[in-house]
Design a protein around this motif. Sequence first.
Motif, PDB file in Angstrom:
ATOM      1  N   ALA A  41       9.683  12.128 -13.934  1.00 12.00           N
ATOM      2  CA  ALA A  41      10.204  12.581 -15.229  1.00 12.00           C
ATOM      3  C   ALA A  41       9.743  14.012 -15.498  1.00 12.00           C
ATOM      4  O   ALA A  41      10.361  14.735 -16.279  1.00 12.00           O
ATOM      5  CB  ALA A  41       9.756  11.653 -16.353  1.00 12.00           C
TER       6      ALA A  41
ATOM      7  N   GLY B 114      16.766  26.478 -17.910  1.00  7.07           N
ATOM      8  CA  GLY B 114      16.521  25.039 -17.969  1.00  7.07           C
ATOM      9  C   GLY B 114      16.835  24.523 -19.356  1.00  7.07           C
ATOM     10  O   GLY B 114      17.378  25.261 -20.199  1.00  7.07           O
ATOM     11  N   THR B 115      16.472  23.287 -19.602  1.00  7.89           N
ATOM     12  CA  THR B 115      16.756  22.653 -20.893  1.00  7.89           C
ATOM     13  C   THR B 115      16.184  23.475 -22.045  1.00  7.89           C
ATOM     14  O   THR B 115      16.841  23.675 -23.068  1.00  7.89           O
ATOM     15  CB  THR B 115      16.123  21.245 -20.916  1.00  7.89           C
ATOM     16  OG1 THR B 115      16.480  20.570 -19.715  1.00  7.89           O
ATOM     17  CG2 THR B 115      16.580  20.460 -22.115  1.00  7.89           C
ATOM     18  N   THR B 116      14.959  23.934 -21.868  1.00  9.18           N
ATOM     19  CA  THR B 116      14.294  24.667 -22.946  1.00  9.18           C
ATOM     20  C   THR B 116      15.106  25.903 -23.324  1.00  9.18           C
ATOM     21  O   THR B 116      15.341  26.162 -24.515  1.00  9.18           O
ATOM     22  CB  THR B 116      12.880  25.085 -22.489  1.00  9.18           C
ATOM     23  OG1 THR B 116      12.164  23.905 -22.123  1.00  9.18           O
ATOM     24  CG2 THR B 116      12.129  25.829 -23.581  1.00  9.18           C
TER      25      THR B 116
ATOM     26  N   HIS C 177      11.323  15.623 -27.194  1.00 10.50           N
ATOM     27  CA  HIS C 177      10.423  16.494 -26.438  1.00 10.50           C
ATOM     28  C   HIS C 177      10.201  17.757 -27.277  1.00 10.50           C
ATOM     29  O   HIS C 177      11.091  18.153 -28.042  1.00 10.50           O
ATOM     30  CB  HIS C 177      11.119  16.846 -25.119  1.00 10.50           C
ATOM     31  CG  HIS C 177      10.294  17.634 -24.146  1.00 10.50           C
ATOM     32  ND1 HIS C 177      10.105  18.992 -24.274  1.00 10.50           N
ATOM     33  CD2 HIS C 177       9.634  17.263 -23.028  1.00 10.50           C
ATOM     34  CE1 HIS C 177       9.355  19.416 -23.274  1.00 10.50           C
ATOM     35  NE2 HIS C 177       9.056  18.395 -22.500  1.00 10.50           N
TER      36      HIS C 177
ATOM     37  N   ALA D   8      10.567  20.645 -26.610  1.00 15.55           N
ATOM     38  CA  ALA D   8      11.652  21.616 -26.390  1.00 15.55           C
ATOM     39  C   ALA D   8      12.807  21.411 -27.372  1.00 15.55           C
ATOM     40  O   ALA D   8      13.599  22.327 -27.597  1.00 15.55           O
ATOM     41  CB  ALA D   8      12.180  21.507 -24.964  1.00 15.55           C
TER      42      ALA D   8
ATOM     43  N   VAL E  69      17.767  10.355 -23.389  1.00 13.86           N
ATOM     44  CA  VAL E  69      16.757   9.451 -22.828  1.00 13.86           C
ATOM     45  C   VAL E  69      15.385  10.014 -23.180  1.00 13.86           C
ATOM     46  O   VAL E  69      15.145  11.211 -23.002  1.00 13.86           O
ATOM     47  CB  VAL E  69      16.900   9.382 -21.285  1.00 13.86           C
ATOM     48  CG1 VAL E  69      15.719   8.663 -20.655  1.00 13.86           C
ATOM     49  CG2 VAL E  69      18.206   8.699 -20.882  1.00 13.86           C
TER      50      VAL E  69
ATOM     51  N   ASN F 259      11.754  11.038 -22.571  1.00 11.73           N
ATOM     52  CA  ASN F 259      10.921  11.314 -21.396  1.00 11.73           C
ATOM     53  C   ASN F 259       9.601  10.569 -21.477  1.00 11.73           C
ATOM     54  O   ASN F 259       8.987  10.247 -20.464  1.00 11.73           O
ATOM     55  CB  ASN F 259      10.653  12.818 -21.248  1.00 11.73           C
ATOM     56  CG  ASN F 259       9.812  13.365 -22.376  1.00 11.73           C
ATOM     57  OD1 ASN F 259      10.151  13.186 -23.541  1.00 11.73           O
ATOM     58  ND2 ASN F 259       8.705  14.010 -22.054  1.00 11.73           N
TER      59      ASN F 259
ATOM     60  N   ASP G  84      20.156  16.528 -25.659  1.00  9.26           N
ATOM     61  CA  ASP G  84      19.179  16.941 -24.650  1.00  9.26           C
ATOM     62  C   ASP G  84      19.323  15.976 -23.470  1.00  9.26           C
ATOM     63  O   ASP G  84      18.954  14.800 -23.567  1.00  9.26           O
ATOM     64  CB  ASP G  84      17.778  16.878 -25.280  1.00  9.26           C
ATOM     65  CG  ASP G  84      16.669  17.128 -24.264  1.00  9.26           C
ATOM     66  OD1 ASP G  84      16.939  17.139 -23.049  1.00  9.26           O
ATOM     67  OD2 ASP G  84      15.515  17.295 -24.700  1.00  9.26           O
TER      68      ASP G  84
ATOM     69  N   ALA H 271      17.934  16.362 -20.446  1.00  9.12           N
ATOM     70  CA  ALA H 271      16.936  16.633 -19.399  1.00  9.12           C
ATOM     71  C   ALA H 271      16.619  15.381 -18.591  1.00  9.12           C
ATOM     72  O   ALA H 271      16.460  15.444 -17.369  1.00  9.12           O
ATOM     73  CB  ALA H 271      15.656  17.203 -20.010  1.00  9.12           C
ATOM     74  N   GLN H 272      16.514  14.243 -19.262  1.00 15.35           N
ATOM     75  CA  GLN H 272      16.201  13.003 -18.540  1.00 15.35           C
ATOM     76  C   GLN H 272      17.460  12.232 -18.175  1.00 15.35           C
ATOM     77  O   GLN H 272      17.510  11.580 -17.131  1.00 15.35           O
ATOM     78  CB  GLN H 272      15.272  12.122 -19.386  1.00 15.35           C
ATOM     79  CG  GLN H 272      13.912  12.731 -19.659  1.00 15.35           C
ATOM     80  CD  GLN H 272      13.072  12.906 -18.399  1.00 15.35           C
ATOM     81  OE1 GLN H 272      13.188  12.154 -17.434  1.00 15.35           O
ATOM     82  NE2 GLN H 272      12.224  13.916 -18.393  1.00 15.35           N
TER      83      GLN H 272
ATOM     84  N   SER I  86      18.071  20.475 -16.961  1.00 16.72           N
ATOM     85  CA  SER I  86      17.320  21.326 -16.016  1.00 16.72           C
ATOM     86  C   SER I  86      17.592  20.867 -14.593  1.00 16.72           C
ATOM     87  O   SER I  86      17.550  19.660 -14.314  1.00 16.72           O
ATOM     88  CB  SER I  86      15.811  21.183 -16.254  1.00 16.72           C
ATOM     89  OG  SER I  86      15.493  21.427 -17.599  1.00 16.72           O
TER      90      SER I  86
ATOM     91  N   HIS J 111      15.623  21.136 -12.018  1.00 14.07           N
ATOM     92  CA  HIS J 111      14.467  20.589 -11.283  1.00 14.07           C
ATOM     93  C   HIS J 111      14.264  19.097 -11.507  1.00 14.07           C
ATOM     94  O   HIS J 111      13.561  18.443 -10.747  1.00 14.07           O
ATOM     95  CB  HIS J 111      13.189  21.373 -11.633  1.00 14.07           C
ATOM     96  CG  HIS J 111      12.685  21.149 -13.024  1.00 14.07           C
ATOM     97  ND1 HIS J 111      11.722  20.213 -13.318  1.00 14.07           N
ATOM     98  CD2 HIS J 111      13.004  21.720 -14.209  1.00 14.07           C
ATOM     99  CE1 HIS J 111      11.461  20.240 -14.630  1.00 14.07           C
ATOM    100  NE2 HIS J 111      12.226  21.143 -15.183  1.00 14.07           N
ATOM    101  N   LYS J 112      14.905  18.549 -12.545  1.00  7.44           N
ATOM    102  CA  LYS J 112      14.753  17.103 -12.794  1.00  7.44           C
ATOM    103  C   LYS J 112      15.828  16.284 -12.094  1.00  7.44           C
ATOM    104  O   LYS J 112      15.888  15.071 -12.227  1.00  7.44           O
ATOM    105  CB  LYS J 112      14.794  16.834 -14.299  1.00  7.44           C
ATOM    106  CG  LYS J 112      13.578  17.425 -15.027  1.00  7.44           C
ATOM    107  CD  LYS J 112      13.364  16.798 -16.360  1.00  7.44           C
ATOM    108  CE  LYS J 112      12.495  17.631 -17.253  1.00  7.44           C
ATOM    109  NZ  LYS J 112      11.067  17.375 -17.046  1.00  7.44           N
TER     110      LYS J 112
HETATM  111  N1  PMP Z   1      13.671  17.552 -22.932  1.00  5.74           N
HETATM  112  C1  PMP Z   1      13.221  16.476 -22.281  1.00  5.74           C
HETATM  113  C2  PMP Z   1      13.629  15.106 -22.732  1.00  5.74           C
HETATM  114  C3  PMP Z   1      12.381  16.648 -21.177  1.00  5.74           C
HETATM  115  O1  PMP Z   1      11.929  15.576 -20.516  1.00  5.74           O
HETATM  116  C4  PMP Z   1      12.021  17.952 -20.777  1.00  5.74           C
HETATM  117  C5  PMP Z   1      11.080  18.192 -19.606  1.00  5.74           C
HETATM  118  N2  PMP Z   1      10.009  17.340 -19.538  1.00  5.74           N
HETATM  119  C6  PMP Z   1      12.536  19.029 -21.489  1.00  5.74           C
HETATM  120  C7  PMP Z   1      13.363  18.791 -22.563  1.00  5.74           C
HETATM  121  C8  PMP Z   1      12.216  20.455 -21.106  1.00  5.74           C
HETATM  122  O2  PMP Z   1      12.726  20.734 -19.848  1.00  5.74           O
HETATM  123  P1  PMP Z   1      12.330  22.108 -19.095  1.00  5.74           P
HETATM  124  O3  PMP Z   1      10.842  22.193 -19.157  1.00  5.74           O
HETATM  125  O4  PMP Z   1      12.855  21.906 -17.716  1.00  5.74           O
HETATM  126  O5  PMP Z   1      13.014  23.205 -19.824  1.00  5.74           O
END
Ligand code: PMP
Length: 409
Positions: A31, A94-96, A124, A126, A174, A176, A201, A203-204, A224, A226-227
């Motif tokens: 995750a 990425g997501t952020t 999260h 972010a 989802v 994280n 969001d 990301a997950q 993102s 990388h996930k």
């Molecule tokens: N939202 C969720 C639900 C996440 O799990 C994450 C990363 N753990 C992020 C946002 C941020 O992603 P990133 O650090 O790749 O920008």
Amino acid sequence: MSDRDPRSDFPILARRVGSGEGKPLVYLDNAATTQKPIHVIETVDRFYRQENANIHRGVHYLSMNATDAYDRARERIAETIGAAHPAEVVFVRGTTEAINLVASSFAGDRFQPGDEIVITRMEHHANIVPWQLLAQKLGVVLKWAPVTDSGEIDLDAFRACFSEETKLAAFTQVSNALGTINPAKEMVAIAREFGAHVLVDGAQGVAHGMVNVADLGADFYAFSGHKVVGPDGIGVLWGRRELLDSMPPYQGGGDMIARVSVEKTTFRDSPERFEAGTPNISGAIGLGAAFDYLAGLGWDEIRRREQDVLDYATERLGEIEGIRILGPADTRGKVAVISFTMDSAHPHDIGTILDTEGIAIRAGHHCAQPLMDFYQIAGTARASFAFYNNRDDVDRLMDGIAKVKKFFG
Ligand code: PMP
């Protein structure tokens, strides 16, 4: 289940970690970030060995090829996530960065003091902090939808956060920290009843094959690379084309302009409008390769593997006294994440002892402190699985937890 074992596609899974001879790695921190298959590693490697050039405006062979590869990656991703057009796929870090882009360029440009944004208690950081920054700057108001004790969204309580002032709902597909799969489609529909825009969001969600933006019906979707077995430093903001084209640029610079003169500058449409400067070219191409790889494996197969390992791990952990699993009890309501606490040991101690056994989990607040505050805990130990984990990994985790119990009683 197919006979093909995807583990062999991930070179890092064969290594040993720790001092001396080390221990065979059991990687259960997916995750946070996923490992990369050879196909992605080789695609990025080949780009730098043979294909590297800056994109756009190049009149030479390598530049034109790199531009084609970058555009093809965007098309591949657009197709995978169900976007109506590749122009709806904006490459970001990425997501952020995707969420910050929406906060700045969409909300920051059109929201007024007193406008409301609905987020949830399980976000999260972010998907919290950019809205808090905007609240400070613009005087918009954040409304926090609660979670239930089992870490789920109650749709009535969610609905109760909306009013005529609500301009945006921003929530995760989802969790994280817990693995909860939210009823995102229903949540989008509720926001629509109040005429609010919606950012999801992802990301997950994206790593578990849950993304179809057409079906979801939101305005923005962030994730993102990388996930989802892709490179770091690359991600996607998907947005409805007409919305993106109505938003001002997020950053200024090369490639996002139509014309620059001494007097004024005009901008290109999406996606270039939001991709100022040289982008992460190899990252975008690597992310395209990641989706190719996953499509080759098949999302049904990915989900089947993850569900099997989640069910097995949940059952085995449930046999151990003094362990509390947070989040939904029904494993069909979550992804393959197990967030747990132990009566006798602090999450960091659990993580440290497991590490001596070669087992990588995460311990802490998982960038979800408001959720931890709700549970009145500082953090949890979190084992998060991917399709390349198997029951042997779970058995190793159980042996490690038995060691933790022995140590702390
Ligand atoms: N939202 C969720 C639900 C996440 O799990 C994450 C990363 N753990 C992020 C946002 C941020 O992603 P990133 O650090 O790749 O920008």
